[in-house]
Design an enzyme around this catalytic site. Structure first.
Site: not given
Length: 968
Positions: A129, A134, A291
């Protein structure tokens, strides 16, 4: 990052923004010169090339621009399809950073080697991102985890990108003033840097997980309370400023349509539960993730396929007052209550530069509008654009601005940051539902959560609120007892907000306010708060018409067509003024056409008068009394304006408001709700011809009308409209003062602040006989007085029995034998030669500065349609001339007044110089009001009008009791 790189990033952003802006401007010009059939393709190509430009730039720059791209990719409800299809790639598939950089960051943060921490570490990231990537891993103790590692140097890039974004927003606001996004970017500049601290994100994750009860799941999700949710959040294992280790949860990404279908995931239920989770965070917890883009959600592979919530870097904490204000805004938008909406705006710090409540309501409604699937997005964008153009035109006309000025005019004076993040979340959720191609009804899903916070924050019942009764001096013993009785009713759920005011012998004996202004408005009801009182307004409208008669501007026997020429059409030339007041004009159903065609048409005063003038009567004038539930107001209003040559409001001010010195505070206008118990009882009642109601206003129709009435009459345009039969707003204090004046033949009572001394209590009323000196001053003789009384005694049509008292004058004795004092004006009594029963005026105060709003000594007879006015009203009708006749069970007339749908009422007992008004906002069909009036009259040992007596004679309200609701 060196200055060279910063400069290159800045130039890339600005050059791309200018290029795209000029491209669209060119398309706008080109579409003027091509065929309409080719315009759509022209814009489609423009969207495709510009979407590619945006995507390529974002991938090149990364940083904050990825966040922006992710946000835009979720707005399928407003953005063209080419942008959505390209930008959604940014949700989880950016180019990854080298694994060496990732390992270096982990070892630096935790001071331990990768081998010492992990049994296994997958080098290919699960997702990359804007801020971090991750990886899946296995800890040395065997636990499956995911490791979120922040990109090196990203903090400098994010802060620089925020500056560039701010500059672009400033430039857009200058070039296209109607697109001023400064409040949004300002809040983003403040909140975005918080995402860079993963320790903070870890704590946020723990808080949200605890708030949503993720570790205490209900086995049967169908049995959970309406305000609880069923979602999963990974457990936090370990964190530092740039590394976050979380429990691994195996899930499906929302954009993986094939997998969702293969696992049998119900997309509608998933998005609904995500929406519920955010409603819980906002309204119940006041702590929410700001978000919610698709990349931050998974769906568990195991049934029941719960949503998995990820990434709590950007969170917002709301104060208790802001939570309540947001909840109030929700219900104001849901119920169309403009006043409550503006009140909620004020509480949250959102200020408008001009009075445009309709547009404020439209904007709020947009917040909570039902989402549209992606295939309907184009139509949604088109409708929003058209509505924006209409709103700008309204502002332009209201502010008298030219085309250039209106583009630069911002109607919002202050936009709180909390609202920016709140609106961003709602927009992202709406975009999520469009992306998933489902339809979400936000008003239904979010209602239990908004309701919860208000129910927790608002103490509605007196048992849990010591301030339920507004603190004011107690005027009498009976008022003290009444307050205890109101507390009892409040604890039984029969009262939301209420006012009770009463006069006895020209003095205030009760002036009590209790409860709150609305179901979701905790402000206390005060004596000068205003209540919508519906048909109670008819009594005031009738008083205005009688005032014109009293001042020689009108005659009750006059043909309406003589003063209102347009009224003559369709066989109405024989309808007289008294037919309207007596509900015998035959125009009882005119309002049905208006409401069925367009309910909001009743706001158009001139159009309503025009419809009345063109209408045709259903029955012959003077032959049948049928309640004119809406047409009464426009009929009277048209007569008043034509006879006086003035506006309706001017006559109201001149004849009623100014002489009585009555007022109220509009900002404390109560909002309506419905007593569903009463509504359910009435809805089961069949039509009742004996009620003498129009076919369109029988009990079954009344229950249907009552169900929608709160939403309609809470609307500001309805509240501001002139609907003299149903739209009055007044306090019980003002209404009681009005009827106290009418009870004394028009004599204005003393100033309201004056207290009764000594207080009147619950003792039987003691007759006040005139002194010997006073008797000498009275005109006429005792012989004349007795003759007048004898004349009345001969007529027992309505059950009045008059006797004499040789020692002290005259009084009235009812059939029950109870005595009530009333000093009869001898001149008035002796002048009555009619054999028709009448109620004469009480003695007037002998002060030289007495003010009166009526001079007619037979004004009570005029109101009731008896005595000299008996030929102008049906003898056995429920109405006199504009007022409801009130009588005891034996048929004796004791006074007049008017009640309204919902239970508010005002009436006076002229025999006993008693007036009372009750206003309330929990709409019932009269049971609560009847019990209150019965209580007060019984405590004062005064006769109880039969209309109210029936409510107190049964232990529980039954459909039979409600079959004749207090609507007139």
């Amino acid at each position: 990052m060196g200055w060279g790189n910063i400069y290159r990033r800045r130039m890339s952003v600005f050059s791309m923004a200018i290029l795209i802006y000029l491209d669209y401007k060119a398309v706008q010009q080109r579409e003027k010169w091509i065929k309409k059939s080719k315009i759509s393709a022209l814009w489609q190509r423009a969207h495709e090339r510009n979407a590619k430009r945006v995507l390529n730039l974002i991938i090149k720059l990364e940083g904050l621009w990825v966040k922006l791209g992710q946000y835009l990719s979720t707005r399928a409800d407003v953005l063209p399809e080419p942008y959505i299809s390209l930008l959604k790639q940014l949700q989880d598939s950016l180019p990854p950073r080298p694994v060496q950089e990732v390992s270096q960051t982990i070892e630096r943060e935790f001071g331990e080697s990768m081998g010492g921490m992990f049994m296994d570490f997958v080098e290919t990231p699960l997702a990359t991102a804007s801020i971090a990537q991750v990886h899946r891993a296995t800890l040395v103790d065997g636990r499956q985890v995911v490791v979120k590692v922040q990109h090196q140097g990203i903090k400098t890039i994010i802060l620089e990108d925020l500056k560039n974004a701010k500059s672009i927003v400033d430039w857009i606001a200058w070039a296209e003033p109607q697109y001023d996004f400064n409040p949004i970017i300002d809040e983003w500049c403040k909140e975005a840097p918080k995402e860079l601290d993963f320790n903070s994100e870890a704590e946020n994750t723990r808080i949200v997980s605890a708030n949503l009860g993720c570790k205490n799941k209900h086995e049967d999700s169908n049995k959970k309370p309406a305000y609880e949710v069923d979602v999963l959040i990974p457990e936090v294992i370990q964190s530092s400023e740039t590394v976050l280790i979380l429990e691994f949860m195996d899930g499906i990404r929302l954009n993986d349509c094939e997998s969702l279908e293969a696992f049998g995931v119900n997309k509608q239920k998933v998005v609904e539960e995500i929406t519920r989770a955010y409603a819980h965070q906002i309204y119940v917890d006041g702590f929410f993730n700001g978000d919610p883009h698709p990349g931050n959600f998974l769906v568990s592979k195991d049934p029941p396929h719960r949503p998995i919530l990820l990434d709590f870097g950007l969170t917002k904490k709301l104060s208790s007052s802001m939570k309540q204000a947001l909840a109030k805004m929700f219900f104001a938008a849901a119920e169309g209550d403009h006043v409550a909406l503006l009140s909620a705006f004020a509480e949250m710090g959102l200020r408008l530069r001009l009075d445009v409540p309709e547009q404020a309501m439209e904007v709020s409604t947009l917040f909570f509008r039902t989402s549209a699937p992606a295939n309907e997005a184009f139509e949604t964008v088109k409708n929003l654009s058209e509505q924006r153009a209409k709103n700008l035109k309204v502002i332009q006309e209201k502010m008298k601005l030219n085309q250039k000025e209106v583009k630069r005019f911002n109607p919002v004076d202050a936009f709180p940051g909390d609202i920016v993040i709140f609106s961003r979340v709602l927009n992202l959720l709406r975009g999520l539902s469009s992306t998933m191609n489902v339809r979400i009804v936000y008003l239904d899903i979010m209602r239990p959560f908004a309701e919860y916070v208000l129910q927790v924050g608002i103490n509605k019942e007196p048992s849990v609120s010591a301030e339920w009764i507004y603190s004011k001096p107690i005027h009498s013993d009976v008022e003290a007892k009444l307050r205890d009785f109101l507390v009892e009713l409040g604890n039984d759920g029969k009262i939301l907000g209420i006012q009770v005011c009463a006069y006895k012998d020209g003095e205030v004996i009760i002036d009590t306010s209790a409860g709150m202004l609305g179901r979701y408005d905790p402000r206390p009801v005060q004596p000068d708060s205003l209540f919508p009182v519906f048909s109670v307004t008819k009594g005031i409208t009738a008083g205005m018409l009688h005032w014109l008669v009293d001042n020689g501007k009108l005659k009750l026997e006059e043909n309406i067509a003589n003063i209102w020429p347009e009224f003559k059409s369709n066989g109405k030339d024989l309808i007289k003024v008294h037919h309207v007041l007596n509900h015998t004009s035959g125009l009882h159903n005119v309002s049905v056409d208006l409401s069925s065609e367009n309910p909001l048409l009743i706001c158009d005063w001139d159009e309503c008068l025009n419809r009345i003038a063109l209408s045709a009567p259903e029955t012959e004038p003077g032959q049948e009394q049928l309640y004119h539930y809406l047409s009464f107001g426009w009929l009277c209003g048209g007569i008043i304006e034509r006879a006086s040559g003035k506006k309706f409001q001017e006559i109201l001010e001149e004849g009623i408001i100014q002489p009585l010195s009555i007022d109220g505070v509009e900002s404390r206008l109560a909002s309506l709700t419905i007593d569903t118990d009463d509504l359910n009882k009435v809805s089961g009642i069949n039509n009742r011809p004996d009620l003498r109601l129009p076919s369109s206003f029988q009990p079954d129709k009344i229950s249907q009308l009552a169900a929608i009435t709160p939403a309609v009459f809470n609307m500001l345009n309805i509240r501001r409209a002139i609907i003299p039969a149903a739209n009055g707003h007044c306090s019980a204090r003002a209404l009681a003062r009005y009827y106290a004046a009418l009870a004394d033949g028009g004599v204005v009572p003393p100033p309201h602040s004056r207290l009764s001394k000594p207080p009147l209590g619950s003792h039987p009323h003691i007759p006040k006989f005139p002194s010997h000196e006073t008797s000498k001053k009275q005109k006429g003789t005792k012989k004349e007085l007795l003759a007048a009384l004898k004349n009345k005694t001969n007529n027992s049509e309505h059950g009045h029995k008059y006797t004499k008292d040789l020692e002290g004058g005259s009084h009235i004795r009812t059939a029950s034998g109870d005595t009530y004092a009333r000093l009869i004006n001898i001149e008035t009594s002796s002048s009555n030669t009619s054999t028709t029963d009448s109620i004469s005026n009480t003695d007037e105060p002998q002060s030289s500065n007495v003010r009166k709003i009526f001079n007619n000594p037979r004004i009570h007879d005029a109101f009731l349609g008896v005595g000299d006015y008996g030929d102008l009203a049906l003898p056995n009708g429920r109405f006199g001339l504009g007022f409801k006749r009130y009588n005891t069970r034996d048929g004796s007339y004791i006074g007049f007044g008017h009640s309204g749908m919902g239970g508010s009422t005002g009436f006076c007992d002229v025999n006993n110089r008693f007036a009372i008004a009750v206003t309330l906002n929990k709409m019932s069909f009269g049971a609560t009001t009847g019990r209150i009036i019965h209580f007060v009259c019984s405590e004062l040992n005064l006769p109880v009008p039969e209309d109210y007596l029936r409510f107190a004679e049964v232990e529980h309200d039954t459909p039979q009791d409600l079959g004749q609701p207090l609507i007139n």
